[in-house]
Design a protein around this motif. Structure first.
Motif, PDB file in Angstrom:
ATOM      1  N   UNK A  73      10.392   3.944   6.499  1.00 14.21           N
ATOM      2  CA  UNK A  73       9.871   3.679   5.245  1.00 14.21           C
ATOM      3  C   UNK A  73       8.628   2.552   5.197  1.00 14.21           C
ATOM      4  N   UNK A  74       8.987   1.681   6.293  1.00 11.58           N
ATOM      5  CA  UNK A  74       7.687   0.873   6.679  1.00 11.58           C
ATOM      6  C   UNK A  74       6.539   1.552   6.921  1.00 11.58           C
ATOM      7  N   UNK A  75       6.810   2.695   7.862  1.00  9.18           N
ATOM      8  CA  UNK A  75       5.580   3.472   8.269  1.00  9.18           C
ATOM      9  C   UNK A  75       4.990   4.160   6.912  1.00  9.18           C
ATOM     10  N   UNK A  76       5.897   4.752   6.177  1.00 11.42           N
ATOM     11  CA  UNK A  76       5.422   5.248   5.190  1.00 11.42           C
ATOM     12  C   UNK A  76       4.694   4.404   4.058  1.00 11.42           C
ATOM     13  N   UNK A  77       5.219   3.016   4.052  1.00 11.20           N
ATOM     14  CA  UNK A  77       4.253   2.113   3.170  1.00 11.20           C
ATOM     15  C   UNK A  77       2.999   1.875   3.745  1.00 11.20           C
ATOM     16  N   UNK A 130      -0.716  -9.552   1.818  1.00  9.85           N
ATOM     17  CA  UNK A 130       0.329 -10.558   1.205  1.00  9.85           C
ATOM     18  C   UNK A 130       1.714  -9.592   1.136  1.00  9.85           C
ATOM     19  N   UNK A 131       1.477  -8.310   0.622  1.00  4.46           N
ATOM     20  CA  UNK A 131       2.536  -7.443   0.556  1.00  4.46           C
ATOM     21  C   UNK A 131       3.257  -6.898   1.781  1.00  4.46           C
ATOM     22  N   UNK A 132       2.341  -6.941   2.799  1.00  9.71           N
ATOM     23  CA  UNK A 132       2.928  -6.770   4.283  1.00  9.71           C
ATOM     24  C   UNK A 132       3.765  -7.880   4.857  1.00  9.71           C
ATOM     25  N   UNK A 154       0.437 -10.790  10.034  1.00  8.35           N
ATOM     26  CA  UNK A 154       0.128 -10.794   8.612  1.00  8.35           C
ATOM     27  C   UNK A 154      -0.335 -12.173   8.128  1.00  8.35           C
ATOM     28  N   UNK A 155       0.315 -13.043   8.465  1.00  2.24           N
ATOM     29  CA  UNK A 155      -0.068 -14.344   7.884  1.00  2.24           C
ATOM     30  C   UNK A 155      -1.442 -14.867   8.206  1.00  2.24           C
ATOM     31  N   UNK A 156      -1.753 -14.457   9.526  1.00  2.00           N
ATOM     32  CA  UNK A 156      -3.339 -14.783   9.904  1.00  2.00           C
ATOM     33  C   UNK A 156      -4.397 -13.995   9.187  1.00  2.00           C
ATOM     34  N   UNK A 157      -4.052 -12.743   8.852  1.00  2.00           N
ATOM     35  CA  UNK A 157      -4.889 -11.796   7.937  1.00  2.00           C
ATOM     36  C   UNK A 157      -5.054 -12.281   6.646  1.00  2.00           C
ATOM     37  N   UNK A 158      -3.790 -12.909   6.346  1.00  2.00           N
ATOM     38  CA  UNK A 158      -4.049 -13.566   4.884  1.00  2.00           C
ATOM     39  C   UNK A 158      -4.790 -14.651   4.763  1.00  2.00           C
ATOM     40  N   UNK A 159      -4.640 -15.567   5.858  1.00  2.00           N
ATOM     41  CA  UNK A 159      -5.513 -16.706   5.921  1.00  2.00           C
ATOM     42  C   UNK A 159      -7.119 -16.181   5.924  1.00  2.00           C
ATOM     43  N   UNK A 160      -7.280 -15.162   6.675  1.00  2.00           N
ATOM     44  CA  UNK A 160      -8.839 -14.754   6.972  1.00  2.00           C
ATOM     45  C   UNK A 160      -9.404 -14.401   5.529  1.00  2.00           C
TER      46      UNK A 160
END
Ligand code: MG
Length: 174
Positions: free
Chosen positions: A21-25, A90-92, A136-142
């Motif tokens: 499911x994660x892959x599909x997301x 953020x969803x990630x 994911x957190x780093x990309x949210x920050x960026x």
């Protein structure tokens, strides 16, 4: 010969479905950004998709190596629209935090069942989840930092285009 309890077998089958499911997301996210012309972000999520399939394969190989029975269930529908990269990352993060909780529950079950081999196999996933959340957190920050600056988004998109796929766990992918 079956060397794994039904409880653990069922829980691993459930986890295989979550990894699929994660892959599909992430594949859905990749196509969302492909349609928006953000090819680098689409590339990043496509690799994320491949990693999730590899996670599922690790569990499949492990269950088979214990004489368990892999049963593939239907994969539930995933969202299809994210308005901005920030929204998707953020969803990630939120999704990866849920996966961390699932891995932790599985770990607790392995302890309860005194299944030390499963606990050992899960150690890799415990560490992997720390990395997934951190990324994911780093990309949210960026993306928060650049806001709606078009040039900034272009720069980050170009950077994410350079991500390449490597098998996340060759040792366990027998
Ligand atoms: Mg995963």
């Amino acid at each position: 010969m079956v060397t794994i309890s039904k409880k653990i077998n069922d829980a691993i089958n459930a986890q295989i479905n979550w990894e699929m499911w994660s892959g599909y997301l992430y594949l859905s996210m990749a196509n969302n950004f492909e349609a928006m012309g953000h090819k680098g972000i689409a590339n990043w999520f496509t690799i994320q998709y491949k990693e999730e399939l590899a996670h599922a394969q690790i569990f499949i190989n492990y269950l088979n190596s214990r004489g368990g029975r892999v049963l593939l269930a239907p994969i539930a529908a995933v969202p299809t629209e994210w308005a901005t990269p920030l929204e998707a990352f953020k969803a990630t993060l939120e999704h990866e935090q849920n996966v961390t909780a699932l891995i932790n529950n599985l770990y607790a079950l392995a302890e309860e069942e005194k299944d030390f081999a499963t606990r050992q196999m899960l150690n890799w996933f415990v560490a992997e989840q720390v990395e997934e959340e951190d990324t994911a957190r780093t990309l949210i920050d960026n993306f928060t930092l650049i806001g709606d600056n078009g040039y900034g988004i272009y720069q980050l998109d170009t950077e994410l285009a350079t991500r390449t796929y490597t098998d996340p766990s060759p040792l366990q992918n027998n």
